[in-house]
Design a protein around this motif. Structure first.
Motif, mmCIF file in Angstrom:
data_model
loop_
_atom_site.group_PDB
_atom_site.id
_atom_site.type_symbol
_atom_site.label_atom_id
_atom_site.label_comp_id
_atom_site.label_asym_id
_atom_site.label_seq_id
_atom_site.Cartn_x
_atom_site.Cartn_y
_atom_site.Cartn_z
ATOM 1 N N SER A 58 -6.498 -3.076 11.825
ATOM 2 C CA SER A 58 -5.865 -3.917 10.806
ATOM 3 C C SER A 58 -6.809 -4.266 9.661
ATOM 4 N N LYS A 71 -7.988 0.161 5.334
ATOM 5 C CA LYS A 71 -7.091 0.342 4.199
ATOM 6 C C LYS A 71 -6.155 1.523 4.416
ATOM 7 N N PRO A 78 1.485 1.674 2.640
ATOM 8 C CA PRO A 78 1.777 0.716 3.708
ATOM 9 C C PRO A 78 2.742 1.256 4.759
ATOM 10 N N ARG A 119 1.652 2.288 8.329
ATOM 11 C CA ARG A 119 1.079 1.274 9.214
ATOM 12 C C ARG A 119 1.189 1.662 10.690
ATOM 13 N N PRO A 153 4.854 -7.727 2.970
ATOM 14 C CA PRO A 153 5.155 -6.549 2.139
ATOM 15 C C PRO A 153 6.610 -6.557 1.688
ATOM 16 N N GLU A 201 0.342 -6.750 6.196
ATOM 17 C CA GLU A 201 -0.857 -6.015 5.797
ATOM 18 C C GLU A 201 -2.023 -6.995 5.764
ATOM 19 N N ASP A 202 -2.594 -7.245 6.924
ATOM 20 C CA ASP A 202 -3.660 -8.227 7.014
ATOM 21 C C ASP A 202 -4.463 -7.974 8.278
#
Length: 407
Positions: free
Chosen positions: A270, A273, A277, A280, A325, A339-340
């Protein structure tokens, strides 16, 4: 006339659909390898922000099967082709050339088998010093600058009968230059896709900014004996993941260790980069497939539907949290929906007590042929009891709670 180095006696493994023939580094070409066994290397690298005009498409595939002008390729791929040739290996796999980039069908098919690409590669080439594909990795390394230089009297020997003065170079142990790692200061350590590429590889040559490392499932060594701190290395996969039978499922302690390792991998993953997205859940699907086979658990959008499902839900995002997102990535109860960086609240324990029960947990994949990849929707039902608490000065009575979370 160009001749190839004699190939070493290497054990061949099931090959990906396409490979790059590197017998003539100046004029490589693609071959169809699916269904056969070949010894090949695989490249792990960072594309970077620049366009990749060399990539394989439906239009140029026929010509690439005949010949590829190496002058049109970015330096990192040229370096990988040259290194593969110098190692006496005939074939190389790299995503931009071996996957048809404008074909969704080919992408889905090839990404679903990424675990095997790196697992069966004889060697993975990690271009860790290249910030982008055009940088290359076969560059001169700048010698490290010592923190302190002291004179040192070298004793005489048969070669040097007279004693002479040498230099003793001292380096600060905590200096990042003398403590190379596989993440921190390395470009591939910042990229999500590269995590499973590194972890699934049997052996890897890592070209760092300062040295070259040989990494395997046991250890990491710097060429020339330079210092390497294993404490900052990427965690290795437990040996139990590669057991041929399902004995791990019957060993609760071993099973729990594997389960805990998944949470550690999610935390590392996580932090990295992704250019898109939507990747993921795709960029870790190869690892998920390996864990699913060992654990005997059902994988649901990044979490495991088993007796420790509730622990997988106890993730959080650091403060201040980023906004969610705009595109749908996963159900809101999955860490893959944001996204963290994802830390979990506590470790798993065999004797821990659950205060809720999972009734239903399921997801619908975008592609049924890629069940561990991206999902279209998810559904989770928990059953629990509430306890008395104070909310803005008012008492709330304990009631039976039935949570129906759907997204």
């Amino acid at each position: 006339m160009t001749t190839s180095n004699p190939s070493p006696q290497l054990s061949a493994c099931p090959a990906p659909t396409r490979l790059i023939n590197c017998r003539d580094p100046g004029r490589p070409h693609l071959i169809l390898a699916k269904g056969s066994s070949h010894t090949y290397t695989a490249l792990s690298y960072v594309w970077g922000p620049e366009d990749q005009p060399h990539r394989t498409t439906d239009a140029n595939l026929p010509s690439y099967m005949c010949s590829i002008d190496s002058a049109t390729l970015p330096r990192t791929i040229r370096d990988a082709i040259y290194l593969t040739y110098q190692l006496g290996i005939d074939f190389l796999w790299t995503d931009s050339l071996c996957i048809i980039q404008d074909s969704p069908e080919d992408k889905h098919r090839e990404l679903a088998s990424m675990r095997d690409v790196y697992r069966y590669a004889y060697l993975t080439i990690d271009a860790a010093s290249a910030e982008k594909a055009s940088d290359g990795f076969l560059n001169d390394r700048t010698p490290l600058r010592p923190d302190l230089v002291l004179p040192f009297i070298c004793p005489s020997d048969d070669i040097n009968p007279l004693a002479h003065c040498g230099r003793l170079q001292l380096y600060e142990n905590s200096s990042p230059d003398t403590c190379t790692t596989n993440n921190g200061n390395l470009r591939t350590g910042e990229r999500a896709w590269c995590l499973q590429e590194t972890m699934l590889s049997r052996r890897t040559l890592v070209f760092t900014p300062d040295t070259v490392q040989l990494r395997c499932q046991t250890t990491t060594q710097n060429i020339g004996g330079a210092k390497h701190d294993d404490a900052f290395d990427i965690p290795r996969l437990p040996d139990a993941l590669f057991y041929p039978n399902r004995s791990i499922v019957r060993d609760p302690t071993l099973w729990l260790q594997i389960r805990q390792r998944w949470l550690e991998i999610v935390n590392d993953y996580s932090r990295r980069k992704l250019s898109y997205p939507s990747d993921r859940l795709v960029a870790c699907a190869g690892l998920a497939e390996l864990f699913a086979r060992a654990l005997g658990s059902r994988y649901v959008a990044g979490i495991w539907n088993d007796k420790h499902l509730l622990r997988d839900l106890l993730w959080r995002v650091p403060e201040p949290a980023r906004s969610r997102p705009t595109e749908y990535l996963a159900p809101s109860w999955s860490w893959a929906s944001v996204e963290d960086v994802i830390p979990f609240y506590f470790d798993l324990h065999l004797n821990s007590r659950d205060m809720a029960t999972s009734v239903t947990c399921t997801c619908t994949p975008h592609d049924p042929a890629f069940p561990l990849g991206p999902v279209a929707s998810g559904y989770l039902v928990l059953q629990a009891h509430m306890f008395r608490c104070r909310v803005k000065g008012r008492h709330v009575s304990g009631v039976h709670l039935h949570i129906n979370a759907m997204q």
